[in-house]
Write a protein that holds these residues in place. Structure first.
Motif: not given
Length: 104
Positions: A58-76
């Protein structure tokens, strides 16, 4: 209603453990309450300027405050979902943290 919390990191990349532990969103520390869930590119998207993730079919909305904006070292892309169950049936998924991937 029951909430299930699990802690997990990327066993294949133990050098990222301290990075995972440091991740925070506006909802708090990511690894403190939820399991990291790696997402394939087809399981996350943006719609109307907000992220959505597909978990448990199922599709679930991501709350704006849950988004991490820093660099993604894992890539995915990754999400830290918290599952809510009632009588052994999944009734809701709350996204505690979300880090977009590259969508390449």
């Amino acid at each position: 209603m029951m909430v299930v919390d699990v802690h997990a990191h990327d066993a294949a990349h133990p050098e990222l453990d301290s990075w995972y532990e440091s991740l925070r969103s506006g909802k708090g520390q990511c690894c403190s309450d939820a399991d990291r869930f790696a997402l394939s590119d087809v399981d996350w998207e943006t719609r109307d300027g907000h992220y959505r993730v597909r978990i448990a079919g199922e599709w679930w909305d991501v709350p704006d405050e849950a988004v991490i904006t820093g660099p993604n070292r894992a890539g995915h892309a990754m999400a830290w979902p918290v599952y809510y169950w009632k009588l052994k049936r999944l009734i809701r998924v709350e996204i505690r943290c979300f880090m977009p991937g590259s969508m390449m």
